[in-house]
Design a protein around this motif. Structure first.
Motif, PDB file in Angstrom:
ATOM      1  N   ASN A 169     -33.442 -82.639 -13.816  1.00 18.23           N
ATOM      2  CA  ASN A 169     -33.365 -80.899 -14.645  1.00 18.23           C
ATOM      3  C   ASN A 169     -31.535 -80.851 -16.191  1.00 18.23           C
ATOM      4  O   ASN A 169     -31.092 -81.423 -15.686  1.00 18.23           O
ATOM      5  CB  ASN A 169     -32.782 -79.872 -13.537  1.00 18.23           C
ATOM      6  CG  ASN A 169     -33.224 -79.771 -12.730  1.00 18.23           C
ATOM      7  OD1 ASN A 169     -35.058 -80.338 -13.095  1.00 18.23           O
ATOM      8  ND2 ASN A 169     -33.545 -79.384 -11.065  1.00 18.23           N
ATOM      9  N   ARG A 170     -32.168 -79.568 -16.705  1.00 15.99           N
ATOM     10  CA  ARG A 170     -31.411 -79.446 -17.740  1.00 15.99           C
ATOM     11  C   ARG A 170     -30.214 -78.590 -17.339  1.00 15.99           C
ATOM     12  O   ARG A 170     -30.790 -77.718 -16.507  1.00 15.99           O
ATOM     13  CB  ARG A 170     -32.344 -78.800 -19.191  1.00 15.99           C
ATOM     14  CG  ARG A 170     -31.078 -78.472 -19.737  1.00 15.99           C
ATOM     15  CD  ARG A 170     -31.799 -78.556 -21.110  1.00 15.99           C
ATOM     16  NE  ARG A 170     -30.728 -77.675 -22.144  1.00 15.99           N
ATOM     17  CZ  ARG A 170     -30.848 -76.028 -22.504  1.00 15.99           C
ATOM     18  NH1 ARG A 170     -31.461 -75.073 -21.462  1.00 15.99           N
ATOM     19  NH2 ARG A 170     -30.169 -75.918 -23.055  1.00 15.99           N
ATOM     20  N   ILE A 171     -29.438 -79.165 -17.799  1.00 19.72           N
ATOM     21  CA  ILE A 171     -27.992 -78.206 -17.158  1.00 19.72           C
ATOM     22  C   ILE A 171     -27.225 -77.577 -18.410  1.00 19.72           C
ATOM     23  O   ILE A 171     -27.000 -78.607 -19.440  1.00 19.72           O
ATOM     24  CB  ILE A 171     -26.791 -79.024 -15.955  1.00 19.72           C
ATOM     25  CG1 ILE A 171     -27.275 -79.680 -15.460  1.00 19.72           C
ATOM     26  CG2 ILE A 171     -25.792 -77.605 -15.534  1.00 19.72           C
ATOM     27  CD1 ILE A 171     -29.059 -78.963 -13.757  1.00 19.72           C
ATOM     28  N   SER A 172     -27.974 -76.395 -18.627  1.00 16.78           N
ATOM     29  CA  SER A 172     -27.288 -75.798 -20.570  1.00 16.78           C
ATOM     30  C   SER A 172     -25.778 -75.970 -19.583  1.00 16.78           C
ATOM     31  O   SER A 172     -25.138 -76.130 -20.705  1.00 16.78           O
ATOM     32  CB  SER A 172     -27.496 -74.543 -20.431  1.00 16.78           C
ATOM     33  OG  SER A 172     -27.588 -73.349 -19.285  1.00 16.78           O
ATOM     34  N   GLN A 173     -24.790 -75.516 -18.626  1.00 17.67           N
ATOM     35  CA  GLN A 173     -23.530 -75.177 -18.668  1.00 17.67           C
ATOM     36  C   GLN A 173     -22.903 -76.779 -19.245  1.00 17.67           C
ATOM     37  O   GLN A 173     -21.713 -76.037 -20.048  1.00 17.67           O
ATOM     38  CB  GLN A 173     -23.232 -75.088 -17.349  1.00 17.67           C
ATOM     39  CG  GLN A 173     -21.544 -75.074 -17.047  1.00 17.67           C
ATOM     40  CD  GLN A 173     -21.010 -74.876 -15.696  1.00 17.67           C
ATOM     41  OE1 GLN A 173     -20.975 -76.063 -15.416  1.00 17.67           O
ATOM     42  NE2 GLN A 173     -20.571 -73.540 -15.133  1.00 17.67           N
ATOM     43  N   ALA A 174     -23.519 -77.460 -19.103  1.00 15.66           N
ATOM     44  CA  ALA A 174     -22.543 -78.955 -19.852  1.00 15.66           C
ATOM     45  C   ALA A 174     -22.983 -79.135 -21.014  1.00 15.66           C
ATOM     46  O   ALA A 174     -21.690 -80.562 -21.382  1.00 15.66           O
ATOM     47  CB  ALA A 174     -23.398 -80.411 -18.483  1.00 15.66           C
ATOM     48  N   GLU A 175     -23.952 -78.156 -21.748  1.00 17.63           N
ATOM     49  CA  GLU A 175     -23.486 -78.321 -22.565  1.00 17.63           C
ATOM     50  C   GLU A 175     -22.565 -77.442 -23.604  1.00 17.63           C
ATOM     51  O   GLU A 175     -22.228 -77.731 -24.969  1.00 17.63           O
ATOM     52  CB  GLU A 175     -25.041 -77.800 -23.539  1.00 17.63           C
ATOM     53  CG  GLU A 175     -26.338 -78.745 -23.128  1.00 17.63           C
ATOM     54  CD  GLU A 175     -27.094 -78.131 -23.819  1.00 17.63           C
ATOM     55  OE1 GLU A 175     -27.141 -77.123 -24.082  1.00 17.63           O
ATOM     56  OE2 GLU A 175     -28.009 -78.568 -22.777  1.00 17.63           O
ATOM     57  N   TYR A 176     -21.407 -76.659 -23.351  1.00 20.76           N
ATOM     58  CA  TYR A 176     -20.257 -76.170 -23.348  1.00 20.76           C
ATOM     59  C   TYR A 176     -19.127 -77.127 -23.487  1.00 20.76           C
ATOM     60  O   TYR A 176     -19.108 -78.009 -22.785  1.00 20.76           O
ATOM     61  CB  TYR A 176     -20.085 -74.789 -22.504  1.00 20.76           C
ATOM     62  CG  TYR A 176     -21.087 -73.966 -22.817  1.00 20.76           C
ATOM     63  CD1 TYR A 176     -20.385 -73.071 -23.590  1.00 20.76           C
ATOM     64  CD2 TYR A 176     -22.020 -73.910 -21.662  1.00 20.76           C
ATOM     65  CE1 TYR A 176     -21.317 -71.952 -23.346  1.00 20.76           C
ATOM     66  CE2 TYR A 176     -22.639 -72.794 -22.124  1.00 20.76           C
ATOM     67  CZ  TYR A 176     -22.473 -71.471 -22.815  1.00 20.76           C
ATOM     68  OH  TYR A 176     -23.706 -70.521 -23.324  1.00 20.76           O
ATOM     69  N   PRO A 177     -17.959 -76.766 -24.634  1.00 26.45           N
ATOM     70  CA  PRO A 177     -16.992 -78.070 -24.551  1.00 26.45           C
ATOM     71  C   PRO A 177     -16.101 -77.302 -23.255  1.00 26.45           C
ATOM     72  O   PRO A 177     -16.245 -76.465 -22.255  1.00 26.45           O
ATOM     73  CB  PRO A 177     -16.684 -77.606 -26.001  1.00 26.45           C
ATOM     74  CG  PRO A 177     -17.230 -76.119 -26.258  1.00 26.45           C
ATOM     75  CD  PRO A 177     -18.274 -75.766 -25.040  1.00 26.45           C
ATOM     76  N   SER A 178     -15.262 -78.930 -23.469  1.00 27.50           N
ATOM     77  CA  SER A 178     -14.724 -78.598 -22.105  1.00 27.50           C
ATOM     78  C   SER A 178     -13.417 -77.845 -23.417  1.00 27.50           C
ATOM     79  O   SER A 178     -12.940 -77.376 -24.058  1.00 27.50           O
ATOM     80  CB  SER A 178     -13.753 -80.043 -22.053  1.00 27.50           C
ATOM     81  OG  SER A 178     -14.520 -81.066 -21.252  1.00 27.50           O
TER      82      SER A 178
END
Length: 494
Positions: A437-446
């Motif tokens: 599954n695509r996890i859109s939260q992971a696409e935000y920066p640290s």
């Protein structure tokens, strides 16, 4: 010994009067604060609904090994431990995920349980063709699950007054239990409502308390997405007022429990815990809802109230750090039960007795998304490196959250492998399945925040010393969790 847990879903700390809100009028939460220790530094662990509930049974972080799903055969369940020790455990809930395939091993851990139907898209009222034909009620926020929305409106047709809503009926059943058993000893009661989770449906008597200027299309169900051009200031105020109206019902039902505590003299000998699984974004940080975006404090920094009749400290606040995983440990300790060796949570008794801290830091996050760490003053949200892989789930219960909330897809299961036991699986090998599954939260920066100085997390910081310190704490806690090695690789931590 007796104990009551009153649990809400998506209860926003910043919307409650004990935490500084001046417009929602939550007088019974204010009354609760006068009776309890109020936690100013409580944080989530695993997100969202069922991962949090697995933590409330096991006292272990869920999100590093698995996403949404049932309890596992090797899990130690707090209600079941109490049940096996001769303590009657009773669950009454309208949280319908308990009755679905993806969460259906939780309620059986209690001695007895009561299921209240009708929340959200619960497949309850059999109005044939109603869901597909309900075009006028399409969510203006664009929720794509039209049939799900339609089913919710089918359920609403039988909720003609507040006493017929699932939340009210849930509290009715909980109060019935207290009426029958308040003089008896040796029980744990969990009253758990899905509210104020969206949709923000409640009766006009509550909504009339929160007038606003919005005159657009009907909507009481925000979608999970960033704020965009659809969202006028009037609409955003409307959604917050809709939440406030449903919160007013929650406050009223909490008051009914407090009245019962007074009437039956339960303050003398009964532990009371009032908690939630997480909060909810209502436009803050340019976001709606949760999970698709970083877990800012509106979601991750949660309310907690506890009355311990042994310590008898009331009307006080604590800055000691606490997490969801600490609640089962606290309840087991209260009943004199030994904690399972795999439990990561810590009893909050020392906090309740003398304001003595029991933990220095904690993890929180969602499977496949950011892994976050807090010490109560700083929060570090670490994102995966490019590609967000490898990602594997480890389970003996191959179910998940999704459109069907049922078994994992056939193509995923065809590629499953046997993985050696983890430290907490009692020597039992588990299935290893690929997460696709695509996890859109992971696409935000640290991001790094000092929540002591910036509680609303509006100013991300570049402090390499603090980042390295929290990364070391994160690594230690992940290792103590027997975290899969690929999680470190996914996060670029070696």
């Amino acid at each position: 010994m007796k104990a009551i847990m009153v649990m809400f879903d998506s209860l926003n700390r910043h919307m409650l009067s004990p935490y500084g809100c001046d417009w929602t009028g939550t007088e019974n939460f204010g009354r609760l604060a006068e009776y309890t220790v109020v936690f100013d530094n409580c944080w989530v662990g695993s997100m969202p609904c069922m991962p949090a509930r697995r933590e409330m049974h096991t006292g272990r972080y869920n999100f590093l090994h698995r996403s949404w799903g049932p309890l596992e055969p090797f899990d130690d369940s707090m209600p079941q431990i109490l049940k096996e020790a001769g303590i009657h455990t009773h669950l009454v809930s309208d949280h319908y995920h308990y009755w679905e395939d993806g969460g259906a091993t939780y309620h059986q851990r209690y001695t007895t349980w009561e299921c209240v139907r009708g929340q959200e898209g619960d497949n309850w009222q059999p109005l044939v063709g109603f869901a597909k034909g309900l075009k006028p009620t399409k969510n203006v926020c664009g929720n794509p699950q039209d049939n799900w929305v339609g089913q919710d409106f089918a359920n609403r047709t039988v909720m003609r007054d507040k006493t017929r809503q699932p939340q009210w009926r849930t509290f009715d059943h909980g109060l019935d239990f207290l009426r029958e058993n308040h003089e008896k000893d040796g029980w744990f009661l969990q009253i758990e409502t899905f509210d104020p989770h969206e949709p923000f449906f409640c009766q006009p008597e509550y909504k009339e308390r929160f007038p606003d200027q919005y005159r657009g299309l009907f909507c009481d169900w925000p979608d999970y997405r960033p704020v965009d051009d659809r969202d006028s200031p009037e609409f955003m105020e409307h959604m917050r007022k809709q939440y406030g109206a449903l919160l007013a019902m929650c406050d009223e039902n909490l008051g009914r429990v407090l009245d019962a505590m007074d009437e039956y003299g339960l303050w003398e000998d009964t532990l009371l815990v009032v908690n939630t699984d997480h909060g909810f974004l209502l436009g803050e940080h340019g976001q709606w809802a949760k999970c698709h975006c970083p877990f800012y404090g509106e979601v991750a920094h949660i309310p907690l109230f506890i009355w311990d009749p042994r310590a008898r400290r009331r009307g006080v606040r604590t800055a000691c750090l606490a997490q969801t995983i600490d609640l089962p440990a606290t309840i087991l300790e209260y009943f004199g039960q030994e904690l399972p060796p795999d439990m990561e949570g810590r009893p909050l008794g020392p906090v309740l007795e003398r304001d003595a801290a029991v933990r220095e830091a904690g993890l929180f996050g969602i499977f496949g998304g950011q892994v976050c760490c807090t010490d109560g003053e700083w929060v570090y949200m670490r994102s995966p490196v490019e590609g967000n892989s490898p990602r594997h789930e480890y389970t003996l219960m191959p179910m998940r959250h999704g459109g069907r909330r049922a078994f994992m897809d056939d193509e995923v299961l065809r590629g499953m492998r046997i993985h050696e036991p983890f430290s907490f699986t009692k020597g039992i090998p588990v299935l290893e399945v690929d997460s696709v599954n695509r996890i859109s939260q992971a696409e935000y920066p640290s991001m790094l925040f000092c929540v002591r100085d910036d509680p609303w997390q509006t100013r991300p910081l570049r402090d390499e010393g603090q980042r390295r310190r929290l990364e070391q704490v994160m690594r230690r806690l992940m290792e103590e969790n027997d975290c899969p090695r690929e999680q470190f690789a996914r996060l670029g931590m070696g």
